[in-house]
Scaffold this motif. Sequence first.
Motif, mmCIF file in Angstrom:
data_model
loop_
_atom_site.group_PDB
_atom_site.id
_atom_site.type_symbol
_atom_site.label_atom_id
_atom_site.label_comp_id
_atom_site.label_asym_id
_atom_site.label_seq_id
_atom_site.Cartn_x
_atom_site.Cartn_y
_atom_site.Cartn_z
ATOM 1 N N ASN A 29 33.969 55.067 37.539
ATOM 2 C CA ASN A 29 34.818 56.151 38.030
ATOM 3 C C ASN A 29 36.251 55.650 38.112
ATOM 4 O O ASN A 29 36.517 54.447 38.029
ATOM 5 C CB ASN A 29 34.316 56.670 39.381
ATOM 6 N N ALA A 30 37.161 56.575 38.281
ATOM 7 C CA ALA A 30 38.585 56.227 38.312
ATOM 8 C C ALA A 30 38.913 55.318 39.489
ATOM 9 O O ALA A 30 39.736 54.409 39.363
ATOM 10 C CB ALA A 30 39.438 57.491 38.367
ATOM 11 N N GLU A 31 38.263 55.531 40.623
ATOM 12 C CA GLU A 31 38.516 54.708 41.810
ATOM 13 C C GLU A 31 38.162 53.246 41.533
ATOM 14 O O GLU A 31 38.920 52.335 41.866
ATOM 15 C CB GLU A 31 37.712 55.227 42.990
ATOM 16 N N ALA A 32 37.025 53.022 40.887
ATOM 17 C CA ALA A 32 36.615 51.658 40.548
ATOM 18 C C ALA A 32 37.566 51.058 39.515
ATOM 19 O O ALA A 32 37.920 49.882 39.595
ATOM 20 C CB ALA A 32 35.179 51.644 40.032
ATOM 21 N N GLY A 33 37.982 51.858 38.552
ATOM 22 C CA GLY A 33 38.926 51.377 37.542
ATOM 23 C C GLY A 33 40.253 50.985 38.161
ATOM 24 O O GLY A 33 40.821 49.935 37.827
ATOM 25 N N ASN A 34 40.734 51.803 39.076
ATOM 26 C CA ASN A 34 41.991 51.490 39.764
ATOM 27 C C ASN A 34 41.843 50.256 40.642
ATOM 28 O O ASN A 34 42.768 49.444 40.733
ATOM 29 C CB ASN A 34 42.451 52.677 40.611
ATOM 30 N N ALA A 35 40.674 50.107 41.279
ATOM 31 C CA ALA A 35 40.422 48.928 42.111
ATOM 32 C C ALA A 35 40.412 47.670 41.251
ATOM 33 O O ALA A 35 40.950 46.632 41.643
ATOM 34 C CB ALA A 35 39.102 49.078 42.863
ATOM 35 N N TRP A 36 39.820 47.752 40.061
ATOM 36 C CA TRP A 36 39.776 46.595 39.150
ATOM 37 C C TRP A 36 41.188 46.193 38.739
ATOM 38 O O TRP A 36 41.538 45.016 38.747
ATOM 39 C CB TRP A 36 38.911 46.916 37.945
ATOM 40 N N ILE A 42 46.575 41.431 41.772
ATOM 41 C CA ILE A 42 46.629 40.452 42.865
ATOM 42 C C ILE A 42 46.419 39.059 42.292
ATOM 43 O O ILE A 42 47.175 38.125 42.592
ATOM 44 C CB ILE A 42 45.585 40.783 43.950
ATOM 45 N N ALA A 43 45.396 38.914 41.467
ATOM 46 C CA ALA A 43 45.118 37.609 40.867
ATOM 47 C C ALA A 43 46.278 37.148 39.981
ATOM 48 O O ALA A 43 46.625 35.970 39.967
ATOM 49 C CB ALA A 43 43.820 37.663 40.067
ATOM 50 N N GLN A 44 46.877 38.083 39.263
ATOM 51 C CA GLN A 44 48.001 37.730 38.397
ATOM 52 C C GLN A 44 49.154 37.150 39.219
ATOM 53 O O GLN A 44 49.800 36.191 38.803
ATOM 54 C CB GLN A 44 48.488 38.950 37.620
ATOM 55 N N ASN A 45 49.399 37.723 40.382
ATOM 56 C CA ASN A 45 50.471 37.221 41.234
ATOM 57 C C ASN A 45 50.169 35.839 41.799
ATOM 58 O O ASN A 45 51.079 35.121 42.195
ATOM 59 C CB ASN A 45 50.776 38.205 42.362
ATOM 60 N N TRP A 46 48.910 35.471 41.812
ATOM 61 C CA TRP A 46 48.496 34.151 42.282
ATOM 62 C C TRP A 46 48.147 33.234 41.125
ATOM 63 O O TRP A 46 47.625 32.144 41.309
ATOM 64 C CB TRP A 46 47.288 34.281 43.219
ATOM 65 N N ARG A 47 48.430 33.663 39.918
ATOM 66 C CA ARG A 47 48.019 32.961 38.702
ATOM 67 C C ARG A 47 48.438 31.492 38.673
ATOM 68 O O ARG A 47 47.723 30.659 38.146
ATOM 69 C CB ARG A 47 48.562 33.749 37.518
ATOM 70 N N LEU A 56 38.669 32.463 37.131
ATOM 71 C CA LEU A 56 39.430 33.655 37.488
ATOM 72 C C LEU A 56 40.751 33.682 36.733
ATOM 73 O O LEU A 56 41.189 34.726 36.260
ATOM 74 C CB LEU A 56 39.669 33.723 38.992
ATOM 75 N N LYS A 57 41.381 32.524 36.580
ATOM 76 C CA LYS A 57 42.622 32.455 35.804
ATOM 77 C C LYS A 57 42.373 32.903 34.374
ATOM 78 O O LYS A 57 43.171 33.644 33.799
ATOM 79 C CB LYS A 57 43.189 31.036 35.825
ATOM 80 N N VAL A 59 40.051 35.041 33.312
ATOM 81 C CA VAL A 59 39.870 36.506 33.330
ATOM 82 C C VAL A 59 41.221 37.196 33.388
ATOM 83 O O VAL A 59 41.491 38.139 32.643
ATOM 84 C CB VAL A 59 38.985 36.940 34.519
ATOM 85 N N VAL A 60 42.090 36.733 34.272
ATOM 86 C CA VAL A 60 43.413 37.340 34.421
ATOM 87 C C VAL A 60 44.221 37.179 33.148
ATOM 88 O O VAL A 60 44.839 38.121 32.666
ATOM 89 C CB VAL A 60 44.165 36.737 35.621
ATOM 90 N N ASP A 61 44.227 35.978 32.586
ATOM 91 C CA ASP A 61 44.995 35.720 31.355
ATOM 92 C C ASP A 61 44.530 36.612 30.209
ATOM 93 O O ASP A 61 45.338 37.091 29.425
ATOM 94 C CB ASP A 61 44.906 34.256 30.958
ATOM 95 N N GLU A 62 43.226 36.826 30.115
ATOM 96 C CA GLU A 62 42.702 37.663 29.023
ATOM 97 C C GLU A 62 42.937 39.147 29.284
ATOM 98 O O GLU A 62 43.176 39.910 28.344
ATOM 99 C CB GLU A 62 41.214 37.386 28.834
ATOM 100 N N ALA A 63 42.880 39.566 30.541
ATOM 101 C CA ALA A 63 43.045 40.981 30.862
ATOM 102 C C ALA A 63 44.510 41.406 30.944
ATOM 103 O O ALA A 63 44.854 42.513 30.556
ATOM 104 C CB ALA A 63 42.357 41.300 32.180
ATOM 105 N N LEU A 64 45.345 40.511 31.444
ATOM 106 C CA LEU A 64 46.773 40.833 31.630
ATOM 107 C C LEU A 64 47.636 39.711 31.076
ATOM 108 O O LEU A 64 48.283 38.983 31.825
ATOM 109 C CB LEU A 64 47.077 41.016 33.129
ATOM 110 N N PRO A 65 47.674 39.551 29.768
ATOM 111 C CA PRO A 65 48.482 38.459 29.211
ATOM 112 C C PRO A 65 49.971 38.681 29.493
ATOM 113 O O PRO A 65 50.433 39.811 29.520
ATOM 114 C CB PRO A 65 48.198 38.514 27.722
ATOM 115 N N LEU A 66 50.666 37.575 29.698
ATOM 116 C CA LEU A 66 52.120 37.682 29.917
ATOM 117 C C LEU A 66 52.853 37.619 28.609
ATOM 118 O O LEU A 66 52.464 37.057 27.663
ATOM 119 C CB LEU A 66 52.595 36.546 30.824
#
Length: 66
Positions: A29-36, A42-47, A56-57, A59-66
């Motif tokens: 659902n959209a709520e779960a997608g937004n939560a993800w 949050i993880a990206q800011n702590w990368r 976890l790093k 996962v973040v790097d693959e999902a939100l590459p800089l």
Amino acid sequence: MSKVSNALYEVVDSLARRVLDAVFSGQSNAEAGNAWVALLLIAQNWRDSPDLPTDLKTVVDEALPL
């Protein structure tokens, strides 16, 4: 510092519950997608934190590459 840490834990826990509820129910659902996305941001800011687990790093790097 512990109040901030506890508050961040509560936020992450709440977001993670939304994602896991959707995963275990098989109902995305959209709520779960937004939560993800929020969890990834949050993880990206702590990368660069030395305390961020390596997996976890990745996962973040693959999902939100800089």
